[in-house]
Design an enzyme around this catalytic site. Structure first.
Site, short mmCIF file in Angstrom:
data_model
loop_
_atom_site.label_atom_id
_atom_site.label_comp_id
_atom_site.label_asym_id
_atom_site.label_seq_id
_atom_site.Cartn_x
_atom_site.Cartn_y
_atom_site.Cartn_z
N SER A 152 0.83 -1.20 0.00
CA SER A 152 0.00 0.00 0.00
C SER A 152 0.87 1.25 0.00
CB SER A 152 -0.97 -0.05 1.18
OG SER A 152 -1.98 0.92 1.06
N ASP A 231 -10.18 -5.74 -3.48
CA ASP A 231 -9.60 -4.65 -2.71
C ASP A 231 -10.49 -3.41 -2.84
OD1 ASP A 231 -7.99 -2.48 -1.77
OD2 ASP A 231 -6.17 -3.61 -2.23
N HIS A 263 -7.30 -6.04 0.69
CA HIS A 263 -6.13 -5.18 0.91
C HIS A 263 -5.28 -5.60 2.11
CE1 HIS A 263 -4.18 -1.36 -0.12
NE2 HIS A 263 -4.08 -1.06 1.17
#
EC number: 3.1.2.12
Length: 285
Positions: A152, A231, A263
């Site tokens: 991320s 996600d 995620h």
């Protein structure tokens, strides 16, 4: 550079998980980081290759260490895992603790320009200070034989740091990275806050992997990117397709969409073995 202080040491898969603390000159506070030393690191005169892992928003060094399930494979492959924190902590800056996606836990792997946030220098910390501290603390690490990975916000960090320092890393891998942050809300908030008015040009040149790779002329770094089809941030924050298009002909990119994954760390732990094997192929060649 002074060695870091060992805070905790625990045996795992015949290697050792060790958490360290040191006083950071770049960040102006004490910083924690965790290293997994594989069993091979215990042999006299042996240096082991290094995998840096950069975590995402709200995380510390312990999210990866406790949740990613990386140590068994790293032990088998003879890889050391280095997990730094994601921001300075406890600087007593007004607003530092007000939101989860800016300030504490959200350093975005950049060097801030706004005076208020001047100690938010995670780019310089990761690329300069942390390797120097590691060299002074753990001579069994082969810091010249390293790769970088992240998740991320940390995926954004891994890509941008590698593009700016391609000679420092043999390979790069990312889980659900923020690929084009100048075009998404997380990036707008971070860049406008840390870089100040007129942030767009500097952010695109220094801290947006998609924009950076368009002008990249370095070696064709091997890159593995995984995203999950479930996600929630894929369409709004991540934009992997932008990076895929820009990286064509510039990097040796393998991009995969993993059906049904989201995620979080269930996703990361599922494909961690793939990522470490990918890095081992380049580190142990």
């Amino acid at each position: 550079m002074a060695a870091a202080e060992l805070m905790k040491s625990e045996k795992m898969f015949n290697g050792w998980v060790k958490r360290f603390k040191h006083s950071s000159a770049e960040l102006g506070c004490d910083m924690l980081f965790t290293v997994f030393f594989p069993p091979a690191a215990a042999a006299e005169g042996v240096k082991v290759p290094v995998v840096y892992y950069l975590s995402g928003l709200t995380c510390t060094d312990e999210n990866f260490t406790l949740k990613a399930g990386a140590q068994r494979t790293a032990a088998e492959l003879g890889l050391a895992l280095v997990a730094p924190d994601t921001s300075p902590r406890g600087l007593n800056i007004e607003g530092e603790e007000d939101s989860w996606d800016f300030g504490t836990g959200a350093g975005f792997y950049l060097d801030a320009k706004e005076p208020k946030w001047a100690r938010y220098r995670m780019y310089s910390y990761i690329t300069k200070e942390l390797p120097a501290v590691l060299a002074a603390t753990a001579p069994q690490l082969d810091l010249g034989n390293a790769c970088i990975m992240g998740h991320s916000m940390g995926g954004h960090g891994a890509l941008t740091i590698a593009l700016k320092n391609p000679a420092a890393f043999k390979s790069v891998s990312v889980f659900a990275p923020i690929c084009n942050p100048t075009q998404v809300p997380w990036g707008h908030k971070a860049f406008s806050g840390y870089l100040g008015e007129g942030w767009q040009a500097e952010a695109a040149e220094q801290y947006d992997a998609t924009e950076m790779v368009k002008k990249y002329s370095g070696p064709r770094l091997p890159v593995l990117m995984d995203n999950g089809t479930a996600d929630d941030y894929l369409q709004t924050q991540l934009h992997p397709w932008a990076f895929e298009g820009a990286a064509q002909g510039k990097l040796d990119l393998t991009s995969r969409m993993q059906d049904g994954y989201n995620h979080g760390y269930f996703f990361i732990s599922t494909f961690m073995e793939d990522h470490l094997a990918f890095h081992a192929k380049h580190l142990l060649a």
